[in-house]
Design a protein around this motif. Sequence first.
Motif, short mmCIF file in Angstrom:
data_model
loop_
_atom_site.label_atom_id
_atom_site.label_comp_id
_atom_site.label_asym_id
_atom_site.label_seq_id
_atom_site.Cartn_x
_atom_site.Cartn_y
_atom_site.Cartn_z
N SER A 196 0.81 -1.22 0.00
CA SER A 196 0.00 0.00 0.00
C SER A 196 0.85 1.27 0.00
CB SER A 196 -0.86 0.01 1.26
OG SER A 196 -0.03 0.15 2.40
N LEU A 241 7.41 -13.58 -3.16
CA LEU A 241 7.24 -14.39 -4.37
C LEU A 241 8.23 -13.95 -5.45
CD1 LEU A 241 3.34 -14.42 -4.44
CD2 LEU A 241 4.85 -16.23 -3.59
N GLY A 274 11.83 -7.89 -5.92
CA GLY A 274 12.69 -7.32 -4.88
C GLY A 274 13.74 -8.28 -4.35
N GLU A 294 8.38 -3.16 -5.48
CA GLU A 294 7.14 -3.95 -5.42
C GLU A 294 7.02 -4.77 -6.71
OE1 GLU A 294 4.47 -4.64 -3.23
OE2 GLU A 294 3.92 -5.89 -4.94
#
Length: 225
Positions: free
Chosen positions: A102, A220, A147, A120
């Motif tokens: 966010s 991930l 990342g 991100e």
Amino acid sequence: MTPRLRLQPEAVGMGMTSQRVRDRLVDRLRESGIRNENVLNAIRVVPRHLFVDEALATRAYEDTALPIGHSQTISQPWVVARMTEALLETAPKKVLEIGTGSGYQAAVLAVLGLEVHTVERIGDLLRQARKRLRQLGMNVRSKHDDGRIGWPEHGPYDGILVTAAAPALVHALIDQLAVGGSLIAPVGGPASQSLVRLSKRDDGSVHEETLAPVVFVPLLSGTLD
Ligand code: SAH
């Protein structure tokens, strides 16, 4: 510390997003062991309700993680506070965050006067985060990428925060940590994770310690639009 925030009417909040409700969250964080007054002040001034969907705004000052879409979450305020407090112990100037989500954690770091870089993997989340940060007048550098490779072009960093859990600390990130700096990351699988702090000492050796049990979404690989 002067918060660098451009407060527009919606950032001031009302009802369940008012300053009184935010102050109550800060009191709760203090009661649950957060000691750094600069961190508590950053939590007080960053309008968390603007980092979640409008339908969830009334829950923004509960000490809980909330969904932000794409099966991701904005971290629980206590976790944000604890990670930030741990990061500040080595007095960093330039920091890297992995997992912008966010943009809330990045905003807390920016309000503390740090030079923030954040990465991100989900393009849609990053676009929304950039928009919010821009509207609040916050200067944060961000990149859409996996990342796990860090952001070597701007490194080394005095501090690194990873806001998604991996089974082990990521080597590329340890490499981008400056001597004297610390990396804070959740380590473990879906069933059990701990917040770990790795410190890089002057002789180049690393020291690892466990700070607290936590729950994060997984780190991930690859990117998504
Ligand atoms: N710091 C965020 C928390 C977001 S949750 C906040 O304050 O809102 C974790 C975020 O990490 C998710 O947005 C997820 O997409 C992202 N993420 C997971 N794996 C990643 C990776 N390899 N590289 C970059 N971001 C990743």
